[in-house]
Design a protein around this motif. Structure first.
Motif, PDB file in Angstrom:
ATOM      1  N   UNK A 123       0.844  -1.205   0.000  1.00  0.00           N
ATOM      2  CA  UNK A 123       0.000   0.000   0.000  1.00  0.00           C
ATOM      3  C   UNK A 123       0.882   1.258   0.000  1.00  0.00           C
ATOM      4  N   UNK A 124       1.996   1.195   0.669  1.00  0.00           N
ATOM      5  CA  UNK A 124       2.927   2.338   0.686  1.00  0.00           C
ATOM      6  C   UNK A 124       3.461   2.609  -0.724  1.00  0.00           C
ATOM      7  N   UNK A 125       3.783   1.537  -1.430  1.00  0.00           N
ATOM      8  CA  UNK A 125       4.277   1.710  -2.803  1.00  0.00           C
ATOM      9  C   UNK A 125       3.206   2.368  -3.674  1.00  0.00           C
ATOM     10  N   UNK A 126       1.977   1.907  -3.500  1.00  0.00           N
ATOM     11  CA  UNK A 126       0.909   2.447  -4.348  1.00  0.00           C
ATOM     12  C   UNK A 126       0.684   3.934  -4.073  1.00  0.00           C
ATOM     13  N   UNK A 127       0.865   4.341  -2.828  1.00  0.00           N
ATOM     14  CA  UNK A 127       0.741   5.780  -2.525  1.00  0.00           C
ATOM     15  C   UNK A 127       1.844   6.555  -3.246  1.00  0.00           C
ATOM     16  N   UNK A 128       3.053   6.004  -3.225  1.00  0.00           N
ATOM     17  CA  UNK A 128       4.156   6.670  -3.916  1.00  0.00           C
ATOM     18  C   UNK A 128       3.896   6.712  -5.425  1.00  0.00           C
ATOM     19  N   UNK A 200       0.559  20.630  -6.457  1.00  0.00           N
ATOM     20  CA  UNK A 200      -0.783  20.516  -5.880  1.00  0.00           C
ATOM     21  C   UNK A 200      -1.508  19.269  -6.355  1.00  0.00           C
ATOM     22  N   UNK A 201      -1.223  18.870  -7.582  1.00  0.00           N
ATOM     23  CA  UNK A 201      -1.812  17.614  -8.050  1.00  0.00           C
ATOM     24  C   UNK A 201      -1.278  16.444  -7.238  1.00  0.00           C
ATOM     25  N   UNK A 202       0.023  16.531  -6.926  1.00  0.00           N
ATOM     26  CA  UNK A 202       0.659  15.456  -6.162  1.00  0.00           C
ATOM     27  C   UNK A 202      -0.020  15.280  -4.811  1.00  0.00           C
ATOM     28  N   UNK A 203      -0.230  16.401  -4.114  1.00  0.00           N
ATOM     29  CA  UNK A 203      -0.815  16.317  -2.778  1.00  0.00           C
ATOM     30  C   UNK A 203      -2.185  15.659  -2.849  1.00  0.00           C
ATOM     31  N   UNK A 204      -2.970  16.042  -3.833  1.00  0.00           N
ATOM     32  CA  UNK A 204      -4.313  15.472  -3.938  1.00  0.00           C
ATOM     33  C   UNK A 204      -4.252  13.989  -4.286  1.00  0.00           C
ATOM     34  N   UNK A 205      -3.412  13.654  -5.252  1.00  0.00           N
ATOM     35  CA  UNK A 205      -3.352  12.260  -5.709  1.00  0.00           C
ATOM     36  C   UNK A 205      -2.867  11.337  -4.592  1.00  0.00           C
ATOM     37  N   UNK A 206      -1.866  11.796  -3.859  1.00  0.00           N
ATOM     38  CA  UNK A 206      -1.316  10.919  -2.817  1.00  0.00           C
ATOM     39  C   UNK A 206      -2.291  10.773  -1.656  1.00  0.00           C
ATOM     40  N   UNK A 207      -2.980  11.869  -1.313  1.00  0.00           N
ATOM     41  CA  UNK A 207      -3.968  11.779  -0.227  1.00  0.00           C
ATOM     42  C   UNK A 207      -5.122  10.863  -0.643  1.00  0.00           C
ATOM     43  N   UNK A 208      -5.564  10.995  -1.871  1.00  0.00           N
ATOM     44  CA  UNK A 208      -6.645  10.125  -2.351  1.00  0.00           C
ATOM     45  C   UNK A 208      -6.250   8.655  -2.236  1.00  0.00           C
ATOM     46  N   UNK A 209      -5.014   8.354  -2.661  1.00  0.00           N
ATOM     47  CA  UNK A 209      -4.581   6.962  -2.634  1.00  0.00           C
ATOM     48  C   UNK A 209      -4.457   6.472  -1.192  1.00  0.00           C
ATOM     49  N   UNK A 210      -3.953   7.345  -0.334  1.00  0.00           N
ATOM     50  CA  UNK A 210      -3.832   6.990   1.083  1.00  0.00           C
ATOM     51  C   UNK A 210      -5.211   6.609   1.639  1.00  0.00           C
ATOM     52  N   UNK A 211      -6.226   7.407   1.296  1.00  0.00           N
ATOM     53  CA  UNK A 211      -7.582   7.113   1.769  1.00  0.00           C
ATOM     54  C   UNK A 211      -8.083   5.794   1.190  1.00  0.00           C
ATOM     55  N   UNK A 212      -7.789   5.603  -0.101  1.00  0.00           N
ATOM     56  CA  UNK A 212      -8.293   4.398  -0.756  1.00  0.00           C
ATOM     57  C   UNK A 212      -7.689   3.127  -0.158  1.00  0.00           C
ATOM     58  N   UNK A 213      -6.481   3.243   0.384  1.00  0.00           N
ATOM     59  CA  UNK A 213      -5.826   2.058   0.946  1.00  0.00           C
ATOM     60  C   UNK A 213      -6.407   1.664   2.300  1.00  0.00           C
ATOM     61  N   UNK A 214      -7.206   2.549   2.892  1.00  0.00           N
ATOM     62  CA  UNK A 214      -7.841   2.198   4.162  1.00  0.00           C
ATOM     63  C   UNK A 214      -7.030   2.520   5.399  1.00  0.00           C
ATOM     64  N   UNK A 215      -6.126   3.489   5.281  1.00  0.00           N
ATOM     65  CA  UNK A 215      -5.429   3.946   6.488  1.00  0.00           C
ATOM     66  C   UNK A 215      -6.371   4.837   7.300  1.00  0.00           C
ATOM     67  N   UNK A 216      -6.090   4.965   8.577  1.00  0.00           N
ATOM     68  CA  UNK A 216      -6.935   5.775   9.443  1.00  0.00           C
ATOM     69  C   UNK A 216      -6.615   7.254   9.313  1.00  0.00           C
ATOM     70  N   UNK A 217      -7.283   8.028  10.163  1.00  0.00           N
ATOM     71  CA  UNK A 217      -7.133   9.481  10.104  1.00  0.00           C
ATOM     72  C   UNK A 217      -6.282   9.974  11.256  1.00  0.00           C
ATOM     73  N   UNK A 218      -5.458  10.943  10.960  1.00  0.00           N
ATOM     74  CA  UNK A 218      -4.571  11.492  11.980  1.00  0.00           C
ATOM     75  C   UNK A 218      -5.373  12.229  13.040  1.00  0.00           C
ATOM     76  N   UNK A 219      -5.071  11.961  14.309  1.00  0.00           N
ATOM     77  CA  UNK A 219      -5.664  12.790  15.358  1.00  0.00           C
ATOM     78  C   UNK A 219      -4.564  13.539  16.104  1.00  0.00           C
ATOM     79  N   UNK A 220      -3.443  13.697  15.450  1.00  0.00           N
ATOM     80  CA  UNK A 220      -2.362  14.539  15.970  1.00  0.00           C
ATOM     81  C   UNK A 220      -1.875  14.132  17.362  1.00  0.00           C
TER      82      UNK A 220
END
Lengths: 257, 644, 259
Positions: A123-128, A200-220
């Motif tokens: 999943x990490x590779x796919x985000x990259x 800016x495209x990079x940020x969106x694409x990588x965040x989308x993929x991160x979400x699609x992989x099923x990782x949780x959300x940061x609570x800082x």
């Protein structure tokens, strides 16, 4: 000579991705304190092998803290009880005689257990792959000194780029969030002039993929930063958020095509 | 006699001319070709990405769980390039010259010149990818002098240059994976090469998760599988580094060149005991400021070992700064082989330090006095931390203990100027080939070679081959060669799984390592090598009769993975010994006690050994056949190295 | 770029909603606190009751207050959504998890703290807001001689039948204010030790929630600048984590022990 100790290991054993898995207890005898943690597991595995049983499968490769292959949650801590190192850099002097050590794999839906302590981190590779690069081909690039980069910016980008992709951030996070990992790469390119074109495209694409992989959300909570063997900072996550929101709220409309 | 296919013409024009002479594949036809890339380190990832960018279909294979984990990632020091940004007299020719000289005149001139020539493009490429190299306050790239070079031509990213370069290549690879031009197979191990009509047309792999034996077809196969240092069991290589892909290719007809050339790196953290699984290298930049010493007398060394005295109790007069003493002009910055051999000499004399007595000191006390602790920390902080982490000793307060360890293998699969092996369609790149470093590699040159091969050489030379075969049809998956080779692989796996003896695979591997280190390590003799050959043959028998391999093929099977690799190391080990025995001279990393000057320095024999020894496999238990590639030096004058 | 998912369906978008609603609620706390400080005035609730009327009847404030209720609901609903996703991100938990080694307890338990706060808010609104608007409250009349400032107070336990809503009359010599007596409602309620306990618990939860939440909100919107992060953390801890919860907690204690 150095001290020797006997330890009780409670190790997660799971035959394959479909198996339910359970903890199995092993005795690690006569362990030298200048052994690395993985060498201790080697010794235990040699014993297990001699008994004709299946040795404990764990991921490891460079054993010098840079490849990011080793993992293991040791007594509730990714990469064990010390800060700023990987499991392969952990030495047995951090433990004491008679101690019980619980060894578990990284736990996350996006990191399914393949066998025993080894998990699937593709999943990490796919985000990259979604955007962790600069869109240039080999050849035809300008001279390396064409664009000066202030040393402090280059250094900051380097700090972000030192991520080894081990997944300890996900393992440490109570939400199994991958945001530290994702933000480190987004940060590196957001800081460098070479990364600006698709910033800016990079940020969106990588965040989308991160979400699609099923990782949780940061609570800082900052657990990722504390456990990161390379000291990747939380400021990267803030930068990722900034990049993403800037992209979404201020940049998307710039292009009307 | 082997044909290196070096183009004619003046050295500086060979590559340009060759690039023009090579055939091109029409852009529309590139997508009809599939190229297999085995290994995803600097050479593999850069080759795969560059070829995919050109339009070829690429399949990559790595045994790790991600291409990013290849062992190139561990390179610390830096990457050389003849940019001459520092205005200190560097040039392509000087980098070429230094590399040839550093390789002790056992490398091919044309290859090395090309390496120096494209080195400048590598830096441009990496910067454009976003590799965060170290910079000066003015924002321009910083350089340092490395490994005794007289010019500052090394680009670096703190102590993690290999990591940053690999992540750059990995990012380029990812881009092509996303575009669908590269299909990446991770946790896959290449177990054999498939040849159709004598040309490489595919590979057999094992999916390390499911155990599935798969056939993959392609019009060309690129081996980018790194070095074979793990034949010594203990080395600075990653645990998984192995020779299997290269060795199986060797057994399918690819000659193996100069296997005895191994580089022993002087600044590693010493072994602590039998449990040791690998050795950790510390960047040789440490020798820029650290001073190497041992006590002058055996008595003092013994007291140190027993812990009766501490290093700082030894007076200045009782210390032997042996490198400074023996090599006044280069001092602690002598090349790796010289530094390593001298450390071994000290230990053999009984003046080694540390509990085991198998180490020498690398002392920063003088540097800390001269520069201040802050400066030393800024320069070497991460290395000091690493040392402290592993040894629990603070190098700011007491000298480091170091000892040489196997680090790099200059030998490898023989390739011609186009990086093609003796099997048509089979290429070999990076550390896995033998080509550019001769008998000894300069610091910061390995990264350069991997990327040069991948980014700037192979995209041209593979095209030339593909254009010449001119066959746009997909490789026939149903060709009997695939089935036959697959069967052979399966048989071998079953043979291994049938081993139910009393020795673990690691037991055997450790024994092999001891033999190699003892007899085929820093100093070699005909007598020792002959003995080693017998020992390895016995050990191989022991492996095939008394090793224990557990479990089954259809699972993640660590025992099986290791067994396959060790079986190949056992065969390679014997060839290394043969090669070392054949080369009755001292050159570079290969030191024959029979061949030394009166002062005990390495003595090369240019008259008899100015050749590449390429070995041809002739079948199980058959002696390998030596083929020679004469090395012709038209542009440099051969001199004996002297660092006095 | 249009290929990218809409912002609010993304993890970061949802976090942004948490952050913005959270910060809005924080600003409300300041206003709420300043108003409630009138409770400490020893004027039989004259100022406080006037304030209460103003807050419930001035149109802009009313609009803001509905936004506020919405924020609370959205904050809670999104917390639930995010928490559900977070749980799903780790279907198999650890046998041992040493969270204290890498993070603060409150940062890991924002959900629990938030739930306590939600229970508190519901109780709080039932006690005062609901009763004030729709339920039964005591009644009070203040007759103030403008010349001398002497005040006559008429307190009734129930609202008289002729009460037509809050009135403030001034005939030139005497000011008459007729109002629901929320002040006395408060005073009576805080004689109940259980309720005082709940309020203290609520404020403790608030403190821990905001010590993490305030600075976390800034981190989420991407504001983590090394020059300002210190001051944000300081405000989060000292203003929202300590000062405000203590000031609020002082109210039930004041009525329980002093009044």
């Amino acid at each position: 000579m150095s001290g020797h100790m006997n330890l009780t290991l409670k190790v997660w054993r799971q035959k394959n991705i479909n198996d339910k898995g359970q903890f199995v207890t092993y005795q690690a005898k006569d362990i030298a304190d200048d052994m690395s943690f993985l060498e201790m597991l080697d010794v235990v595995n040699e014993d297990i092998t001699r008994k004709g049983e299946d040795p404990i499968y764990f991921d490891h490769d460079c054993r010098e803290g840079i490849c990011g292959m080793c993992s293991l949650v040791i007594n509730g801590r990714p990469h064990g009880p010390k800060y700023g190192i990987t499991t392969c850099q952990l030495h047995m002097r951090s433990f004491h005689d008679g101690q019980t050590i619980v060894i578990e794999p990284w736990r996350a839906a996006a990191f399914p257990v393949l066998k025993d302590l080894a998990v699937d981190r593709t999943s990490f590779d796919r985000i990259q792959q979604a955007g962790g690069y600069v869109n240039i081909n080999t050849g035809g690039v300008p001279d390396a000194n064409t664009i000066p980069i202030p040393k402090r910016v280059a250094d900051e980008a380097f700090e972000s780029a030192t991520c080894i992709g081990c997944g300890a951030c996900v393992a440490a996070c109570k939400n199994a969030s991958a945001m530290l990992f994702v933000s480190a790469k987004i940060s590196q390119f957001a800081l460098l002039p070479q990364g600006q074109t698709e910033r800016y495209e990079r940020a969106q694409a990588m965040v989308d993929q991160m979400d699609a992989e099923g990782f949780g959300n940061c609570t800082n909570t900052g657990a990722c930063e504390a456990e990161c063997p390379k000291g990747i900072k939380l400021t990267n996550i803030a930068r990722m958020n900034r990049e993403y929101f800037t992209a979404k709220f201020f940049r998307q409309e710039d292009i009307h095509a | 006699m082997l044909d290196s296919k070096v183009p004619a013409g003046p050295l500086a024009e060979k590559w340009s001319k060759h690039k023009f002479d090579m055939k091109l594949v029409n852009p529309a036809n590139k997508r009809k070709f599939t190229i297999i890339v085995v290994g995803t380190g600097l050479a593999g990832a850069s080759a795969a990405a560059s070829l995919a960018e050109l339009g070829y279909n690429v399949k990559t294979f790595c045994y790790q769980d991600s291409p990013r984990r290849a062992h190139s990632i561990a390179a610390q020091g830096g990457i050389n390039a003849a940019k001459n940004y520092q205005n200190d007299g560097d040039s392509v020719f000087r980098l070429f010259y230094d590399t040839i000289k550093g390789g002790d005149y056992r490398a091919r001139e044309a290859n090395v010149y090309r390496l120096a020539e494209v080195s400048v493009n590598i830096i441009d490429q990496c910067v454009a990818q976003g590799v965060p190299f170290a910079r000066e306050y003015g924002g321009l790239l910083d350089n340092r002098s490395f490994g005794g070079a007289q010019v500052s031509r090394t680009f670096y990213a703190r102590g993690q240059t290999g990591q940053q370069l690999l992540l750059g290549a990995y990012s380029a690879l990812n881009r092509q994976i996303q575009k669908g031009k590269v299909k990446s197979y991770t946790r896959h191990e290449m177990l054999d090469l498939v040849k159709i009509d004598g040309e490489a047309r595919g590979i057999i792999t094992r999916d390390m998760v499911t155990g599935k034996i798969e056939s993959h077809e392609g019009h060309a196969v690129l081996l980018c599988t790194g070095g074979y240092g793990n034949v010594f069991f203990l080395s600075t290589n990653a645990m998984g580094c192995n020779v299997t892909a290269a060795w199986r290719a060797h057994k399918r007809g690819a000659y193996f060149a100069n296997p005895c050339y191994t580089q022993i790196h002087p600044t590693c953290i010493p072994v602590t005991g039998d449990h040791q699984s690998k050795l950790t290298l510390m960047s040789e930049s440490l020798r820029n400021d650290g001073r190497v010493w041992v006590p002058k007398t055996i008595e003092l060394a013994e007291k140190l070992r027993k812990g009766e005295i501490k290093p700082k109790d030894i007076k200045e007069d009782d210390r032997d700064y042996f490198l400074e003493r023996k090599y006044p002009s280069f001092g602690n910055l002598v090349p790796r082989d010289v530094a390593s051999r001298n450390a071994k000499e000290m230990v053999d004399e009984g003046r080694g330090v540390g509990k085991t007595g198998v180490a020498v000191f690398l002392d920063f006390a003088e540097a800390i006095n001269r520069l201040g602790k802050d400066v030393v920390e800024a320069k070497y902080g991460n290395l000091f931390d690493m040392y402290y982490q592993i040894t629990d000793e603070n190098p700011y307060e007491q000298p480091m203990r170091i000892y040489p360890a196997v680090h790099y293998t200059m030998g490898g699969v023989w390739v011609d100027y186009n990086l093609m092996t003796t099997v048509p369609g089979l290429y070999c790149l990076g550390e896995a080939n033998f080509s550019d470093h001769g008998a000894n590699r300069l610091g910061a040159s390995a990264l350069m070679q991997g990327l040069s091969d991948g980014y700037f050489v192979i995209p041209y030379t593979v095209g030339d081959y593909l254009a010449k075969i001119g066959n746009f049809k997909p490789v026939d998956k149903n060709h009997p060669a695939f089935e036959e080779t697959r069967k052979e692989v399966e048989n071998k796996i079953n043979q291994l799984l049938a081993l139910k003896g009393s020795k673990t695979v690691d037991d055997i591997h450790k024994k092999l390592g001891h033999i190699m280190w003892e007899y085929c390590g820093m100093a070699r003799t005909a007598e020792g090598l002959t003995k080693a050959k017998g020992l390895i043959q016995d050990l191989r028998k022991e492996f095939w009769s008394d090793a224990c391999v557990l479990g089954e093929n259809e699972e993640m099977n660590m025992s099986l993975e290791k067994a396959g690799r060790v079986a190949d190391f056992l065969e390679l080990g014997e060839l290394m010994v043969d090669d070392a025995l054949n080369r009755n001279e001292s050159c570079g990393g290969h030191f024959r006690l029979e061949s030394q000057t009166e002062e005990g320095e390495a003595k090369r024999d240019d008259e008899n050994y100015t050749y590449v020894a390429a070995w041809e496999y002739k079948g199980d238990n058959q002696p390998e056949v030596l083929h020679k590639e004469e090395l012709v030096f038209e542009n440099v004058k051969l001199t004996q190295r002297s660092y006095k | 770029m249009s290929k990218s998912k809409p912002v609010l369906t993304s993890s970061l978008g949802k976090k942004l909603i948490m952050s913005l609603t959270g910060l809005f609620l924080c600003t409300f706390l300041i206003v709420h606190l300043i108003g409630n400080l009138q409770l400490f005035k020893d004027d039989a609730g004259y100022a406080f009751n006037n304030y209460a009327y103003f807050m419930t009847h001035f149109t802009p404030i009313k609009v803001v207050s509905y936004l506020l209720y919405l924020s609370i609901i959205v904050h809670a609903v999104y917390a639930l959504i995010l928490t559900t996703k977070n749980k799903a991100a780790r279907p198999v938990g650890y046998n041992q998890y040493d969270g204290k080694a890498n993070s603060a307890w409150n940062s890991r338990n924002m959900g629990i703290l938030g739930t306590v706060l939600l229970v508190f808010i519901v109780t709080h609104m039932q006690n005062f807001w609901y009763q004030y608007k729709f339920g039964s409250t005591p009644y009070v009349e203040y007759h103030t001689e403008l010349a001398t400032g002497n005040q006559e107070i008429i307190s009734l336990d129930e609202i008289p039948n002729d009460y037509i809503g809050y009135q403030s009359l001034n005939d030139g010599t005497i000011e008459t204010v007729k109002s629901k007596d929320l002040y006395r409602q408060v005073a009576v309620a805080f004689k109940n030790p259980l309720l005082v306990g709940l309020y203290l618990l609520g404020m403790a939860a608030l403190a821990f929630h905001l010590i993490h939440g305030f600075q976390s909100a800034f981190q989420t919107i991407g504001f983590n600048h090394k020059r300002y992060v210190g001051i944000i953390k300081w405000i989060g801890i000292w203003v929202f984590g300590i000062l405000i919860p203590i000031a609020f907690a002082a109210m039930p204690l004041y009525f329980y022990f002093v009044k």
